[in-house]
Design an enzyme around this catalytic site. Structure first.
Site, PDB file in Angstrom:
ATOM      1  N   GLU A   2       0.674  -1.092  -0.090  1.00  0.00           N
ATOM      2  CA  GLU A   2       0.055   0.036   0.004  1.00  0.00           C
ATOM      3  C   GLU A   2       0.842   1.312  -0.048  1.00  0.00           C
ATOM      4  OE1 GLU A   2      -0.554  -2.668   2.047  1.00  0.00           O
ATOM      5  OE2 GLU A   2      -2.699  -3.324   1.725  1.00  0.00           O
ATOM      6  N   PHE A  45     -10.238  -7.160  14.512  1.00  0.00           N
ATOM      7  CA  PHE A  45      -9.308  -7.855  13.821  1.00  0.00           C
ATOM      8  C   PHE A  45      -9.149  -6.668  12.776  1.00  0.00           C
ATOM      9  CE2 PHE A  45      -8.414  -9.973   9.552  1.00  0.00           C
ATOM     10  CZ  PHE A  45      -7.121 -10.334   9.805  1.00  0.00           C
ATOM     11  N   LYS A  80     -16.917  -0.713   7.442  1.00  0.00           N
ATOM     12  CA  LYS A  80     -17.623  -1.428   6.658  1.00  0.00           C
ATOM     13  C   LYS A  80     -18.941  -1.450   6.539  1.00  0.00           C
ATOM     14  CE  LYS A  80     -17.033  -6.162   4.863  1.00  0.00           C
ATOM     15  NZ  LYS A  80     -16.376  -7.500   4.995  1.00  0.00           N
ATOM     16  N   MET A 108      24.555   8.900   0.127  1.00  0.00           N
ATOM     17  CA  MET A 108      24.388  10.246   0.716  1.00  0.00           C
ATOM     18  C   MET A 108      24.602  10.035   2.103  1.00  0.00           C
ATOM     19  SD  MET A 108      23.815  13.142   0.524  1.00  0.00           S
ATOM     20  CE  MET A 108      22.831  13.735  -0.680  1.00  0.00           C
TER      21      MET A 108
HETATM   22  C1  LIG Z   1      12.969   5.604   4.314  1.00  0.00           C
HETATM   23  C2  LIG Z   1      14.202   6.345   4.225  1.00  0.00           C
HETATM   24  N1  LIG Z   1      15.164   5.672   5.294  1.00  0.00           N
HETATM   25  C3  LIG Z   1      16.005   6.279   5.667  1.00  0.00           C
HETATM   26  C4  LIG Z   1      16.540   7.536   4.832  1.00  0.00           C
HETATM   27  C5  LIG Z   1      18.083   8.102   5.376  1.00  0.00           C
HETATM   28  N2  LIG Z   1      18.793   8.145   3.957  1.00  0.00           N
HETATM   29  C6  LIG Z   1      18.875   9.249   3.232  1.00  0.00           C
HETATM   30  S1  LIG Z   1      19.849   9.108   1.693  1.00  0.00           S
HETATM   31  C7  LIG Z   1      20.030   7.339   2.212  1.00  0.00           C
HETATM   32  C8  LIG Z   1      20.884   6.573   1.291  1.00  0.00           C
HETATM   33  C9  LIG Z   1      20.009   6.295  -0.040  1.00  0.00           C
HETATM   34  O1  LIG Z   1      21.094   5.236  -0.615  1.00  0.00           O
HETATM   35  P1  LIG Z   1      20.583   5.348  -2.170  1.00  0.00           P
HETATM   36  O2  LIG Z   1      19.143   5.130  -2.414  1.00  0.00           O
HETATM   37  O3  LIG Z   1      21.502   4.164  -2.720  1.00  0.00           O
HETATM   38  O4  LIG Z   1      21.135   6.399  -2.652  1.00  0.00           O
HETATM   39  P2  LIG Z   1      22.760   7.249  -2.829  1.00  0.00           P
HETATM   40  O5  LIG Z   1      22.610   8.112  -1.814  1.00  0.00           O
HETATM   41  O6  LIG Z   1      23.474   5.980  -2.735  1.00  0.00           O
HETATM   42  O7  LIG Z   1      22.621   7.689  -4.484  1.00  0.00           O
HETATM   43  C10 LIG Z   1      19.555   7.082   3.432  1.00  0.00           C
HETATM   44  C11 LIG Z   1      19.535   6.112   4.127  1.00  0.00           C
HETATM   45  C12 LIG Z   1      15.462   8.082   4.116  1.00  0.00           C
HETATM   46  N3  LIG Z   1      16.007   9.253   3.326  1.00  0.00           N
HETATM   47  N4  LIG Z   1      14.324   7.386   3.833  1.00  0.00           N
END
Ligand SMILES: Cc1ncc(C[n+]2csc(CCOP(=O)(O)OP(=O)(O)O)c2C)c(N)n1
Ligand SMILES: [Mg+2]
Lengths: 167, 622
Positions: free
Chosen positions: B78, B140, B190, B513
């Site tokens: 979802e 539920f 419902k 990042m």
């Molecule tokens: C749902 C969620 N969990 C954690 C984060 C923290 N966060 C920000 S960027 C990132 C890394 C993302 O990695 P990737 O998608 O491989 O992108 P990259 O930076 O490597 O291009 C994380 C863990 C977030 N923004 N969203």
């Protein structure tokens, strides 16, 4: 700085939760909150006592005004207003300084005894928060306090200005 | 309060007014009346009557070409449905709709609902709920959705009176799309879905406070005195700069903004959410500002003496240090539709609350009529020359000689084909910022990204929703290897519905990042962000989900040819690109830092001395 915010709210399920939730989510403190339906049963009035500088209060008012159920909101402390709180105290008779108690009640016309038990009395008082504090300080010196219930502040603006829902 | 606006059925003019319907049929009929053309959702016990009603509606009302009028698009989760509804809304400007069951179905949509709130995206989420009599009994799949969502959504309704269902649904759409748009959740027990009702065909709930406030904003105009005050101040400025945000996109004000900027020869920089408000390929566009904005945009903010904020909110990714932000601006003008944004972060010297397009048009006409013609007078020539020099000297750049594939080069190669005329969605992380920096954006609603919430997993489902809104445009999801994992199940949704979406995974073996922040603020301790030993084979995963075109690109020499084939493929295509894991996002204005402290990396010229090695302690800022 202490502020009194009045909110007219559509009497919808969950509306109060949304106001309280907004305050907690945005980190605004609530010192007291009083809510009841108004003379129009579809509308509730909330009186909220909070504190903050002008910028914080400005945000509180503006963010609250974005809630869908909010009809009107005003910072009553910006102008002359009347406010009142209710105090209900149950005191024990054992150890009560009877003469002083009677004198205290005479000094405070807003106070009255509303119930009498074998070992206790219930005293009711209303007034501003400061009056309530002063009265209670006196009373608690004269009698053992068994129980205390105190409402939040209710307030209206002085004079002919009326807070009405926008239509 | 039971005062649903009473329209006697016979007077509403709706062909079905007065018809007997179940609550579920009412739901579907209101969706149809609202012009909903696709519903994203997942079924379950508490929403079965509505799913059945959609099925019957589609069967009974085939379109001329035999297609279903209300196709149900089923995600893997979802959360995917919520982001698909968002992708649809962001790409079209119309309200996106998600339809989910009670309990876990509804709680799975909390993230997209909050995300929509944070980026002001209009969606309506309809949730099934346990029957009214069972509410509060730990039934539920019961969850307190109205409580949970009240904290996240623009508004939430729990329908407890079947007679109010129809008006509530219509009101939900109204609230979602009006004012500052946002998500509205309708929780429908419902028994309400099964109630026998009489369809009215019109009517909404009374919302006197909300509508009065809306009206005040909608009808607000700029009178001559306010226009005069604006131009008085502007007349003293030599270096004006427009800072445009997502409000310009949401308010359909891009046309008016472009006219305004063109009429007065004003440069424009936009926020992440405002990309596409102006054509980023135009000389007076400075592209994005902020934490990862272009160096020249951020320098322009430092250098401007008059800042015009339009539908932007000085958030911490733009104005990390509000006092220092646009420190040279002697005057700040702020346009918005949300009164709470005025003076929230930065005091405006002049502001207008109202329809953005109308205000900009009014000002433009007033200025021209009152002889404000900076273009003819070449008034801003020195400023323009300064900006052109900034753009030249501090252009975006990267290690073009590297033996490893540079992520920027991947975006550039795709952009060379799409040229700002494709819908781009993203996950969250470095790849998101690289996409924002290296793609051209020529029109609004082509850039779909989770700005304020920064939700990993947004890209793929948002792309799916967008493709349903814009069948005519290529949709490309630029994703990260970690972000795409969050909603990887939606790969199959792409092929199930035969959507020609292009999915790019910029694989830097982990949370790039976060690693960048760990490098800067945690002395390079890569706690839980390295995935180089992970086993996932993305290409086989895509193939298993039905992608016929699925490839892994690791050789820089093949980049142009593979990208060309990938973009041109007629159907769903998946491309994993193995990129330099050390590639960083520059420029960077660190959290809680000023633009003067911007670091530009090794390949973009800085005009400040760069800190030798940033060895900051763990930042208090986020
Ligand atoms: C749902 C969620 N969990 C954690 C984060 C923290 N966060 C920000 S960027 C990132 C890394 C993302 O990695 P990737 O998608 O491989 O992108 P990259 O930076 O490597 O291009 C994380 C863990 C977030 N923004 N969203
Ligand atoms: Mg990554």
């Amino acid at each position: 700085m202490r502020r009194i915010i009045a909110i007219l709210l559509q009497n919808e399920a969950g509306a109060l939760v949304r106001v309280a939730g907004l305050f907690s989510a945005r980190g605004y403190n609530i010192d007291s909150l009083t809510v009841a339906a108004t003379h129009d049963p579809a509308i509730s009035r909330l009186t909220l006592v909070t504190s903050g500088d002008d910028a914080v209060i400005d945000q509180i008012v503006k963010q609250s005004r974005k809630l869908i159920d909010v009809l009107e909101i005003a910072d009553l402390s910006r102008s002359d207003h009347l406010e009142s709180e209710l105090l209900i105290v149950k005191i024990g008779l054992a150890g009560l300084a009877a003469a002083e108690f009677d004198a205290c009640m005479r000094r405070h016309p807003a106070a009255c005894v509303v119930d009498q038990g074998a070992g206790s009395r219930v005293v009711q008082f209303s007034g501003t928060g400061r009056d309530v504090n002063a009265f209670f300080a006196e009373l608690s010196n004269l009698a053992p306090v068994l129980e205390l219930a105190r409402s939040g502040t209710a307030a209206v603006g002085r004079g002919d200005v009326v807070l009405t829902p926008r239509t | 309060m039971n005062a649903v606006l009473e329209d006697p059925p016979e007077t509403t003019g709706h062909p079905l007014a007065g018809a007997a319907m179940s609550g579920a049929d009412v739901v579907v009929q209101v969706l149809a009346d609202e012009g909903v053309e696709v519903v994203f959702g997942y079924s379950g016990g508490a929403i079965l009557p509505v799913y059945d009603a959609v099925f019957r509606y589609n069967h009974e009302h085939p379109k001329a070409d035999g297609a279903e009028p209300l196709p149900l698009i089923v995600p893997a989760n979802e959360q995917g449905a919520g982001f698909m509804a968002q992708g649809y809304a962001r790409a079209s400007g119309r309200v996106g709709v998600a339809l989910v069951t009670s309990g876990p179905g509804a709680t799975n949509t909390v993230t997209p609902v909050r995300d929509a709130m944070a980026d002001s995206i209009p969606i309506v989420v309809l949730c099934g709920q346990v029957p009214t009599g069972a509410i509060g009994t730990d039934a539920f799949q019961e969850a307190p959705i109205s409580n949970i969502m009240a904290a996240c959504a623009k508004h939430v309704f729990l329908v407890t009176d079947a007679d109010r269902l129809e008006a509530t649904l219509r009101t939900a759409f109204e609230i979602a799309r009006t004012g500052r748009p946002g998500p509205v959740v309708v929780d429908i027990p419902k028994d309400i879905q099964n109630a026998e009702l009489r369809f009215r065909g019109s009517g909404t709930l009374p919302l006197p406070g909300y509508r009065a406030r809306l009206r005040a904003i909608d009808t607000a105009t700029l009178d001559a005195a306010r226009c005069a005050a604006f131009f008085d101040a502007l007349g003293r400025a030599r270096r004006p700069l427009i800072y445009a945000g997502g409000g310009v996109i949401a308010g359909d004000a891009a046309g008016a903004l472009r006219d305004f900027a063109r009429a007065f020869a004003m440069p424009v920089t936009t926020t992440l959410m405002g990309l596409g408000a102006v054509d980023t390929t135009e000389p007076l566009s400075l592209q994005m500002l902020g934490m990862h904005g272009t160096a020249f945009a951020n320098y322009a903010v430092e250098d401007c003496d008059f800042l015009i904020a339009v539908g932007a909110r000085f958030d911490d990714r733009v104005a990390g240090v509000p006092q220092a932000f646009a420190g040279g601006a002697r005057y700040i003008a702020h346009f918005d539709v949300d009164p709470a944004e005025i003076d929230k972060v930065k005091r405006a010297d002049w502001h207008h609350l109202g329809n953005l397009a109308r205000a900009l048009d009014t000002l433009r006409i007033y200025g021209l009529q009152h002889g404000f013609r900076p273009r003819e007078q070449d008034r801003y020539a020195p400023w323009h020359a300064h900006l052109a020099a900034l753009k030249r000297t501090h252009a975006m750049n990267y290690d073009r000689a590297s033996a490893q594939i540079q992520p920027y080069a991947v975006i550039e190669a795709i952009n060379a084909i799409t040229r700002g005329r494709a819908i781009i969605s993203t996950g969250v992380g470095q790849h998101q910022m690289w996409a924002a920096q290296y793609f051209d954006f020529r029109e609004p609603r082509l850039w779909l990204t989770s700005g304020s919430m920064g939700t990993m997993g947004f890209g793929l489902p948002a792309a799916i929703g967008a493709q349903f809104a814009r069948r005519d445009l290529p949709v490309i999801d630029i994703d990260g290897d970690a972000s795409i994992r969050m909603n990887l199940g939606e790969l199959e949704t792409v092929t199930t519905y035969g959507l020609p979406i292009k999915v790019v995974v910029l694989n830097n073996a982990g949370d790039g990042m976060v690693r960048q922040w760990q490098k800067l603020f945690f002395k390079g301790r890569f706690s839980a962000t390295d995935k180089s030993l992970h086993k996932k084979d993305f290409v086989r995963a895509a193939q298993a989900d039905g992608f016929e075109w699925a490839r892994r690109l690791a050789d820089p020499a093949e980049l142009p040819a593979v990208i060309a084939e990938f973009v041109a493929f007629d159907g769903p295509a998946f491309l994993e690109v193995v990129i330099d894991p050390d590639a960083g996002v520059y420029p960077m204005v660190g959290p809680g830092m000023t633009y003067a402290q911007m670091i530009t990396g090794d390949f973009i010229a800085s005009r400040q001395a760069q800190p030798a090695a940033v060895e900051a302690g763990p930042s208090e800022m986020f």
